[in-house]
Design an enzyme around this catalytic site. Structure first.
Site, PDB file in Angstrom:
ATOM      1  N   LYS A  29     -30.443  61.879 -77.189  1.00 54.86           N
ATOM      2  CA  LYS A  29     -31.098  60.990 -76.214  1.00 54.86           C
ATOM      3  C   LYS A  29     -30.337  61.018 -74.895  1.00 54.86           C
ATOM      4  O   LYS A  29     -29.869  60.017 -74.386  1.00 54.86           O
ATOM      5  CB  LYS A  29     -31.185  59.562 -76.769  1.00 54.86           C
ATOM      6  CG  LYS A  29     -32.183  58.700 -76.028  1.00 54.86           C
ATOM      7  CD  LYS A  29     -32.047  57.275 -76.478  1.00 54.86           C
ATOM      8  CE  LYS A  29     -32.332  56.282 -75.388  1.00 54.86           C
ATOM      9  NZ  LYS A  29     -31.558  56.383 -74.173  1.00 54.86           N
ATOM     10  N   VAL A  32     -33.042  64.347 -71.048  1.00 56.24           N
ATOM     11  CA  VAL A  32     -34.346  64.866 -71.486  1.00 56.24           C
ATOM     12  C   VAL A  32     -34.917  63.999 -72.604  1.00 56.24           C
ATOM     13  O   VAL A  32     -36.094  63.619 -72.579  1.00 56.24           O
ATOM     14  CB  VAL A  32     -34.212  66.343 -71.939  1.00 56.24           C
ATOM     15  CG1 VAL A  32     -35.555  66.864 -72.444  1.00 56.24           C
ATOM     16  CG2 VAL A  32     -33.714  67.213 -70.784  1.00 56.24           C
ATOM     17  N   GLY A  33     -34.077  63.652 -73.587  1.00 52.33           N
ATOM     18  CA  GLY A  33     -34.557  62.823 -74.699  1.00 52.33           C
ATOM     19  C   GLY A  33     -35.119  61.497 -74.214  1.00 52.33           C
ATOM     20  O   GLY A  33     -36.154  61.020 -74.696  1.00 52.33           O
ATOM     21  N   VAL A 151     -36.527  77.823 -71.198  1.00 55.09           N
ATOM     22  CA  VAL A 151     -36.515  78.699 -70.015  1.00 55.09           C
ATOM     23  C   VAL A 151     -37.268  78.027 -68.882  1.00 55.09           C
ATOM     24  O   VAL A 151     -38.472  77.797 -68.968  1.00 55.09           O
ATOM     25  CB  VAL A 151     -37.169  80.070 -70.309  1.00 55.09           C
ATOM     26  CG1 VAL A 151     -37.075  80.963 -69.080  1.00 55.09           C
ATOM     27  CG2 VAL A 151     -36.517  80.741 -71.502  1.00 55.09           C
ATOM     28  N   ILE A 155     -41.869  75.217 -66.050  1.00 58.23           N
ATOM     29  CA  ILE A 155     -42.644  76.425 -65.727  1.00 58.23           C
ATOM     30  C   ILE A 155     -43.056  77.088 -67.042  1.00 58.23           C
ATOM     31  O   ILE A 155     -42.210  77.466 -67.840  1.00 58.23           O
ATOM     32  CB  ILE A 155     -41.820  77.406 -64.862  1.00 58.23           C
ATOM     33  CG1 ILE A 155     -41.269  76.688 -63.636  1.00 58.23           C
ATOM     34  CG2 ILE A 155     -42.671  78.598 -64.463  1.00 58.23           C
ATOM     35  CD1 ILE A 155     -40.342  77.534 -62.789  1.00 58.23           C
ATOM     36  N   GLY A 206     -25.743  66.171 -57.461  1.00 59.08           N
ATOM     37  CA  GLY A 206     -26.089  66.092 -58.883  1.00 59.08           C
ATOM     38  C   GLY A 206     -26.757  67.336 -59.443  1.00 59.08           C
ATOM     39  O   GLY A 206     -27.219  67.331 -60.588  1.00 59.08           O
ATOM     40  N   GLU A 209     -23.107  70.576 -62.540  1.00 55.69           N
ATOM     41  CA  GLU A 209     -22.399  69.700 -63.467  1.00 55.69           C
ATOM     42  C   GLU A 209     -20.917  69.670 -63.113  1.00 55.69           C
ATOM     43  O   GLU A 209     -20.434  70.506 -62.335  1.00 55.69           O
ATOM     44  CB  GLU A 209     -22.604  70.212 -64.886  1.00 55.69           C
ATOM     45  CG  GLU A 209     -24.072  70.181 -65.256  1.00 55.69           C
ATOM     46  CD  GLU A 209     -24.314  70.513 -66.707  1.00 55.69           C
ATOM     47  OE1 GLU A 209     -23.409  70.297 -67.513  1.00 55.69           O
ATOM     48  OE2 GLU A 209     -25.417  70.977 -66.996  1.00 55.69           O
ATOM     49  N   LYS A 224     -31.434  82.654 -70.743  1.00 58.77           N
ATOM     50  CA  LYS A 224     -32.866  82.663 -70.425  1.00 58.77           C
ATOM     51  C   LYS A 224     -33.393  84.093 -70.347  1.00 58.77           C
ATOM     52  O   LYS A 224     -34.507  84.382 -70.795  1.00 58.77           O
ATOM     53  CB  LYS A 224     -33.112  81.905 -69.123  1.00 58.77           C
ATOM     54  CG  LYS A 224     -32.776  80.413 -69.256  1.00 58.77           C
ATOM     55  CD  LYS A 224     -32.670  79.722 -67.917  1.00 58.77           C
ATOM     56  CE  LYS A 224     -32.308  78.249 -68.067  1.00 58.77           C
ATOM     57  NZ  LYS A 224     -31.920  77.604 -66.805  1.00 58.77           N
TER      58      LYS A 224
HETATM   59  N1  HSE Z   1     -28.369  74.020 -65.272  1.00 61.42           N
HETATM   60  C1  HSE Z   1     -29.632  74.697 -65.244  1.00 61.42           C
HETATM   61  C2  HSE Z   1     -30.042  74.960 -63.814  1.00 61.42           C
HETATM   62  C3  HSE Z   1     -30.735  73.928 -65.919  1.00 61.42           C
HETATM   63  O1  HSE Z   1     -29.283  74.660 -62.889  1.00 61.42           O
HETATM   64  O2  HSE Z   1     -31.102  75.505 -63.616  1.00 61.42           O
HETATM   65  C4  HSE Z   1     -30.641  74.004 -67.404  1.00 61.42           C
HETATM   66  O3  HSE Z   1     -30.752  75.316 -67.855  1.00 61.42           O
END
Ligand code: HSE
Length: 450
Positions: A29, A32-33, A151, A155, A206, A209, A224
């Site tokens: 959670k 996304v969760g 991926v 999209i 933001g 990370e 991906k």
């Molecule tokens: N951290 C990725 C990005 C998103 O910056 O696109 C998650 O795969």
């Protein structure tokens, strides 16, 4: 809705019957969760119509109960820190894995599949490393394994390869599949700032990370690329098969030089079918590296943190898919799309088209691939240097398409653009240039998209 389950049976994969509830376990959670839970509540009536029965969330598994127990999205929902107990419940039909990491979610997903639960996951690293094992488990149990969100989030590129282009022959996929690096490269291009400043800006806003390694070193994009190549070429391509080079060495000077030649530097994931002279496929390759893209190519104008995937298929021609490749709501949109598909099959019977690696092409190493290079070096400004270096390229069988020289205080900046040549040959010549007495420094080596 009162249709008996006998009326909705579908071949060997019978459905529960229209109107029957579909039990869902949500593992994780985070951002996304939380969005998935919020949207499930908001869209529940519509989803029931689309599925043929209501979604019932049986529980949400988290690692820290105290952190989540008062969150509004889980009000009235069973919250547990025992994910195994949740996925083993008989009234769970679909497991949604949103934990991240590889080993622990791999165990949970395999257990769920073996127990006859369909699985929806957003976990690119898991799928890129273990798609074979997971698909085999899903096939053996006759359940669905969906991973659209793995991926480029919202999209719909996995479904496009899995379903829409299932009758075509995909030749090449090139995409901007990482929003953080696209944001950084775009910030460098629009403001002239350094890589370090652009990364700091991405962190402040933001996008990046706290530990940006997976993004800036290209690992995220490589996962991906492995998934896209596997789907596009019906061949199992794993993360380890993908050549990977990130953007950390790209300088403001590289960006300025690209602008001068009407090009833009993008971190591309390139999945390619390699053909012999007769047009037969001899193998496939997947790679991630900074790439000079001509400004009139549609990928060059993909700015900020957007993603785009450019697909070339024999009959369909050139297609481009553009949008949000990250973020809670866009990723949750892809998860819910998969969840509707998996739930619909649980109600009506049947399975989604599974990964089908029947073609089993050889996955060709990066050294075999043909690329064009843009080499920027500082050389001693003396008579004969240009001729000497040109001879080295000629002796290696590499044809030059352009040579540009700019004077500078410390020597001459020489920019050499090659025609297409085998990667292994190009990397040999870069090594030879590095040890040449008149080459002071190789400032950058960037590939061009053919
Ligand atoms: N951290 C990725 C990005 C998103 O910056 O696109 C998650 O795969």
């Amino acid at each position: 809705m009162t249709v008996s389950s006998a009326e909705s049976r579908n071949g060997n994969y019978p459905g529960k019957g229209i109107g029957e509830p579909v039990g869902v376990a949500i593992l994780g959670k985070g951002t996304v969760g939380t969005e998935v839970l919020r949207l499930l509540a908001e869209f529940s009536d519509n989803l029931e119509h689309r599925i043929g029965g209501p979604i019932e969330v049986r529980g949400v598994a988290v690692s820290n109960l105290d952190k989540h127990k008062d969150a509004p999205e889980v009000a009235g929902i069973y919250l547990t820190d025992n994910a195994r107990e949740l996925i083993d419940r008989d009234d769970v039909d679909v497991v949604v894995e949103l934990i991240g990491g590889i080993d622990y979610p791999r165990e949970l997903v395999l257990e769920a599949l073996k127990n006859g639960k369909s699985v929806v996951t957003a976990n690119k690293a898991l799928v890129a490393a273990h798609a074979d094992e997971l698909s085999d488990a899903a096939n053996a149990a006759g359940v669905d394994l969906y991973y659209e969100a793995a991926v480029a989030a919202a999209i719909p590129v996995v479904g496009m390869l899995r379903r829409s282009l299932a009758g075509d022959q995909v030749q090449r996929i090139s995409g901007i599949v990482n929003g953080t690096t696209n944001f950084i490269l775009d910030a460098m291009a629009t403001s002239g700032m350094s890589y370090e400043d652009a990364l700091a800006e991405a962190t402040r806003l933001g996008y990046a990370e706290a530990d940006p390694t997976a993004d800036v070193e290209g690992h995220d994009a490589a996962s991906k690329a492995a998934i896209l190549a596997s789907m596009g070429f019906h061949t199992r391509v794993t993360y380890d098969d993908v050549y990977c080079e990130g953007i950390t060495k790209i300088t403001a000077e590289d960006i300025a030089a690209a602008k001068q030649s009407n090009e833009t530097i993008k971190l591309l994931a390139i999945c390619e079918r390699l053909l012999d002279d007769a047009g037969n496929t001899v193998g496939v390759n997947a790679r991630v590296h900074p790439t000079l893209v001509a400004n009139d190519h549609p990928l060059a104008s993909v700015d900020k943190s957007y993603n785009a995937i450019f697909v070339e298929a024999e009959a369909a021609g050139r297609l481009m898919f553009y949008g949000n490749g990250a973020g809670g709501a866009p990723t949750a949109s892809a998860v819910l799309g998969d969840l509707v598909g998996a739930a619909r099959n649980k109600v009506h019977g049947g399975r989604a088209p599974a990964e089908n690696p029947y073609a089993n092409y050889e996955v060709v190493g990066f050294g075999e691939v043909h690329s064009r290079y843009h080499i920027n070096m500082t050389v001693n400004d003396r008579v004969g240097v240009l001729a000497d270096l040109s001879r080295m390229f000629a002796e290696a069988g590499i044809s030059l398409s352009a040579v540009r020289q700019e004077e500078s205080d410390d020597g001459a900046h020489l920019i050499v653009v090659t025609h297409s040549a085998q990667e292994s040959k190009l990397s040999e010549i870069v090594d030879a240039l590095t040890s040449h007495a008149d080459v002071q420094a190789i400032n950058s080596v960037i590939r061009l998209d053919a």
